[in-house]
Design an enzyme around this catalytic site. Structure first.
Site, PDB file in Angstrom:
ATOM      1  CG  ASP A 107      -2.027   1.006   1.188  1.00  0.00           C
ATOM      2  OD1 ASP A 107      -3.032   0.826   0.492  1.00  0.00           O
ATOM      3  OD2 ASP A 107      -1.841   2.027   1.888  1.00  0.00           O
ATOM      4  NE  ARG A 108      -0.160   6.576   0.957  1.00  0.00           N
ATOM      5  CZ  ARG A 108      -0.430   7.314  -0.128  1.00  0.00           C
ATOM      6  NH1 ARG A 108      -1.250   6.864  -1.065  1.00  0.00           N
ATOM      7  NH2 ARG A 108       0.127   8.503  -0.280  1.00  0.00           N
ATOM      8  CG  HIS A 272      -5.583  -3.470   0.829  1.00  0.00           C
ATOM      9  ND1 HIS A 272      -4.830  -3.150  -0.283  1.00  0.00           N
ATOM     10  CD2 HIS A 272      -5.212  -2.598   1.809  1.00  0.00           C
ATOM     11  CE1 HIS A 272      -4.054  -2.123  -0.004  1.00  0.00           C
ATOM     12  NE2 HIS A 272      -4.255  -1.768   1.259  1.00  0.00           N
TER      13      HIS A 272
END
Length: 292
Positions: A107-108, A272
């Site tokens: 993700d980030r 996710h």
């Protein structure tokens, strides 16, 4: 008390520009740095990290602006640029004695890892990416009603003031909504872990928004400059992601192939939060990457 990975040492070391990062470090062998995503901390790697420690020194930092790491004020766009955050990671690894290392991000953290791979090809030996496309491509594939899945990207891209106030006013509901919506199996995130993510995120609203705001501004410019220059990732790259291409109508493997000639692109049935939902799968993907 801040939760961390059991059996790992907890350190604070300098990143870039005097910013200190908190990190959990364990194992021995060739170094692997694992970068967390949103709305999480380094704790998301607890299962995967333990599976890697027999053969690797595993370094799990909190990104600047998150968890127990410093949260500098965003006095200019560079403060939370992924270029700066990548420099943090390189400096942290060097402070631990590692001039070269493998890097995996979710993700980030995956956006930071992508930038580190482009900016520091002599340092990053292998690159693992979990559940993103690069920033420039991310904005290009979000269009029409399907872009609603990324509403938070647009919210936090707004000028300072309103996004911070809106999120801070209902922090647990805001951050908790992603923990609920993005997990295929919520039982893989115990209550104490969920509470830690909510606590850490609520304490970092301003810096988290600044991180996202950078991805609608300076990060796009950096990606575009690399695209215009024909820059590519020089190291072996493994990408594991949900089937976002089918959901949003683009060729995910093709997007990544343009950036990464030496690419292993995989789809997962996990949600996710795949490092927590499917740690065996993710650890095996990382081990396969490191063997290339």
């Amino acid at each position: 008390m801040t939760l961390t990975i059991p059996g790992f040492d907890h350190v604070r070391l300098p990143g870039a520009d005097g910013v200190e990062l908190a990190a959990a470090v364990g194992g021995s062998g060739s170094p692997v740095v694992l970068l967390h995503g949103f709305p999480q901390t380094h704790l998301m790697w607890r299962h995967v990290a333990e599976r890697l420690t027999d053969e690797h020194t595993v370094i799990c930092p909190d990104l600047r602006g998150y968890g127990a790491s410093d949260k500098p004020a965003a006095t200019d766009p560079d403060v939370y640029a992924k270029r700066t955050m990548a420099a943090d990671v390189v400096a942290l690894a060097a402070a631990l004695g590692h001039e070269r290392f493998a890097l995996v991000g979710h993700d980030r953290g995956a956006l930071v890892a992508f930038r580190a791979g482009l900016d520091h090809p002599e340092t990053v030996t292998h690159l693992g990416i979990l559940d993103i496309v690069p920033t420039l491509d991310m904005w290009n594939v979000l269009h029409g009603a399907s872009a609603a899945v990324g509403y938070h990207l647009f919210l936090m891209a707004q000028p300072p003031g309103l996004p911070e106030a809106m999120i801070a006013g209902s922090a647990d509901a805001f951050f908790g909504s992603f923990l609920d919506a993005w997990a295929n199996d919520p039982t893989t995130m115990p209550e104490d872990v969920r509470a830690e993510y909510l606590r850490a995120s609520a304490a970092a609203v301003t810096s988290i928004v600044a991180d996202y705001r950078a991805s609608a501004d300076i990060d796009v410019m950096h990606d575009q400059a690399d695209l215009d220059a024909g820059s590519q990732l020089a190291m072996p790259v493994t990408v594991v992601q949900q089937d976002w291409g089918a959901q949003l109508g683009y060729d995910a493997a093709g997007v990544w192939k343009a950036w990464a000639p030496d690419l292993d692109h995989r789809l997962t049935r996990a949600g996710h939060f795949m490092a927590e939902e499917a740690p065996d799968e993710i650890a095996a993907a990382i081990q396969g990457l490191l063997a290339r």
